[in-house]
Design an enzyme around this catalytic site. Structure first.
Site, PDB file in Angstrom:
ATOM      1  N   ASN A  13       0.881  -1.180   0.000  1.00 32.23           N
ATOM      2  CA  ASN A  13       0.000   0.000   0.000  1.00 32.23           C
ATOM      3  C   ASN A  13       0.909   1.217   0.000  1.00 32.23           C
ATOM      4  OD1 ASN A  13      -1.835   2.051   0.460  1.00 32.23           O
ATOM      5  ND2 ASN A  13      -2.114   1.568   2.632  1.00 32.23           N
ATOM      6  N   TRP A  14       0.979   1.859  -1.134  1.00 29.55           N
ATOM      7  CA  TRP A  14       1.895   2.998  -1.255  1.00 29.55           C
ATOM      8  C   TRP A  14       1.367   4.266  -0.593  1.00 29.55           C
ATOM      9  CZ3 TRP A  14       4.364   3.161  -6.849  1.00 29.55           C
ATOM     10  CH2 TRP A  14       5.325   2.129  -6.924  1.00 29.55           C
ATOM     11  N   LYS A  15       0.094   4.307  -0.270  1.00 27.70           N
ATOM     12  CA  LYS A  15      -0.529   5.522   0.278  1.00 27.70           C
ATOM     13  C   LYS A  15      -0.267   6.694  -0.668  1.00 27.70           C
ATOM     14  CE  LYS A  15       0.519   3.633   4.786  1.00 27.70           C
ATOM     15  NZ  LYS A  15       0.273   3.804   6.191  1.00 27.70           N
ATOM     16  N   HIS A  99      -9.381   1.248   4.595  1.00 29.78           N
ATOM     17  CA  HIS A  99      -8.124   1.454   5.330  1.00 29.78           C
ATOM     18  C   HIS A  99      -8.394   2.428   6.479  1.00 29.78           C
ATOM     19  CE1 HIS A  99      -4.025   2.629   6.257  1.00 29.78           C
ATOM     20  NE2 HIS A  99      -3.630   1.544   5.625  1.00 29.78           N
ATOM     21  N   GLU A 101      -6.814   4.827   7.534  1.00 33.03           N
ATOM     22  CA  GLU A 101      -6.563   6.244   7.204  1.00 33.03           C
ATOM     23  C   GLU A 101      -7.758   6.849   6.473  1.00 33.03           C
ATOM     24  OE1 GLU A 101      -2.773   5.740   5.263  1.00 33.03           O
ATOM     25  OE2 GLU A 101      -1.873   5.174   7.171  1.00 33.03           O
ATOM     26  N   GLU A 170      -5.416  -4.813  10.430  1.00 32.69           N
ATOM     27  CA  GLU A 170      -4.393  -3.790  10.627  1.00 32.69           C
ATOM     28  C   GLU A 170      -4.664  -3.011  11.916  1.00 32.69           C
ATOM     29  OE1 GLU A 170      -2.375  -2.726   6.707  1.00 32.69           O
ATOM     30  OE2 GLU A 170      -4.036  -1.354   6.979  1.00 32.69           O
ATOM     31  N   GLY A 176       2.373   2.374  10.484  1.00 31.21           N
ATOM     32  CA  GLY A 176       3.306   3.489  10.292  1.00 31.21           C
ATOM     33  C   GLY A 176       4.009   3.929  11.572  1.00 31.21           C
ATOM     34  N   SER A 216       3.362  -2.074  10.215  1.00 33.08           N
ATOM     35  CA  SER A 216       4.828  -2.098  10.381  1.00 33.08           C
ATOM     36  C   SER A 216       5.436  -3.466  10.071  1.00 33.08           C
ATOM     37  CB  SER A 216       5.226  -1.608  11.777  1.00 33.08           C
ATOM     38  OG  SER A 216       4.806  -0.269  11.960  1.00 33.08           O
ATOM     39  N   GLY A 237       2.846  -1.099   4.164  1.00 32.61           N
ATOM     40  CA  GLY A 237       2.952   0.315   3.782  1.00 32.61           C
ATOM     41  C   GLY A 237       4.389   0.683   3.495  1.00 32.61           C
ATOM     42  N   GLY A 238       5.060   1.244   4.500  1.00 30.39           N
ATOM     43  CA  GLY A 238       6.420   1.781   4.340  1.00 30.39           C
ATOM     44  C   GLY A 238       7.388   0.861   3.615  1.00 30.39           C
TER      45      GLY A 238
END
Ligand code: PEP
Length: 258
Positions: A13-15, A99, A101, A170, A176, A216, A237-238
């Site tokens: 997930n690149w956001k 998600h 976010e 999640e 994150g 994470s 993500g990251g």
């Protein structure tokens, strides 16, 4: 993981990261590093404007491209929104839905449910997210909260379509933050999600649904998390922004099949 009964999926997930130019660079690098074995499905969910570049770059590879959101309506006056058939036409295979976010921006369980249904109707694989806050965990209501999110998100999803749905657990406190759920914590919730799916559908369906962990996950902790029986992959993500790290996570999914 249990590769006998269900797919293992490593999804990025690149956001709101990377431009179309950077997408092309990333995909070129990733293509050169992709492991040869096919022990898992690989997905990269990217910002909408990066989808064409990603699809073009990964044509004829095993990496499926996805979006990070969709609108549940088929078309109309929804400025700035993207319908599921547009994503399909652009070459998407997956779409992340619900998600945390996006939920923080006001997305409700009813919205999530409508999007899951729209995605399935269009032939997309929805990656439906759920997760608790730290406060909810500390209050001891994690499993009730997650069960409620799953039931609401899957409302009116028929049995013949549920097998297409991927669920991502999640915990919000782990996204994150560098603070990963322990393998035991993640397994406990993923197992409880499978129990909810069993009660809603059947044992056969519950056994076939892929449940991912996200929060994470990285190249260092992936192996242990993926070794848990009810964790069928990761939503990352990251660490999905760096080809070397993402590839190591894919390699971590290469574990003895049960
Ligand atoms: C995510 O965005 O879904 C996520 C899990 O992020 P991170 O891996 O950076 O915690």
């Amino acid at each position: 993981m249990n590769r006998k009964y269900r797919k293992t999926i490593i999804a990025g997930n690149w956001k709101m990261n990377k431009t179309p130019t950077e997408t092309k660079e990333f995909m070129t690098a990733l293509k050169g590093m992709m492991p040869r074995g096919r022990w898992c499905d690989v997905a990269l969910c990217v910002p909408a404007v990066c989808i064409p570049a990603a699809v073009r770059a990964m044509r004829e590879t095993r990496v499926g491209i996805g979006a990070e959101n969709c609108n549940a309506n088929p078309s109309g006056a929804y400025t700035g929104e993207i319908a599921t058939n547009m994503l399909v036409d652009a070459g998407c295979k997956y779409v992340i839905i619900g998600h945390s976010e996006r939920r923080a921006m006001g997305e409700t369980d009813a919205d999530v449910n409508a999007k899951v249904i729209a995605a399935l109707d269009a032939g997309l694989i929805p990656i439906m997210c759920c997760g608790e806050t730290l406060e909810q965990r500390e209050t001891g209501i994690t499993s009730e909260w997650i069960a409620m999110q799953i039931k609401a998100g899957l409302q009116n999803v028929p049995e013949e379509k549920i097998r297409k749905v991927v669920i991502a657990y999640e915990p919000i406190w782990a996204i994150g933050t560098g603070r990963t759920a322990t393998p035991e914590q993640a397994q406990e919730v993923c197992e409880s999600i499978r129990t909810v799916v069993r009660k809603l559908y059947s044992s056969k369906v519950a056994r076939a649904v892929s449940i991912l962990y996200g929060g994470s996950m990285n190249e260092k902790n992936a192996y242990e998390l993926l070794a848990q029986p009810d964790i069928d992959g990761g939503l990352i993500g990251g660490a999905s922004l760096v080809p070397e790290k993402f590839v190591k996570i894919i390699e971590s999914a290469n574990q003895p099949a049960e």
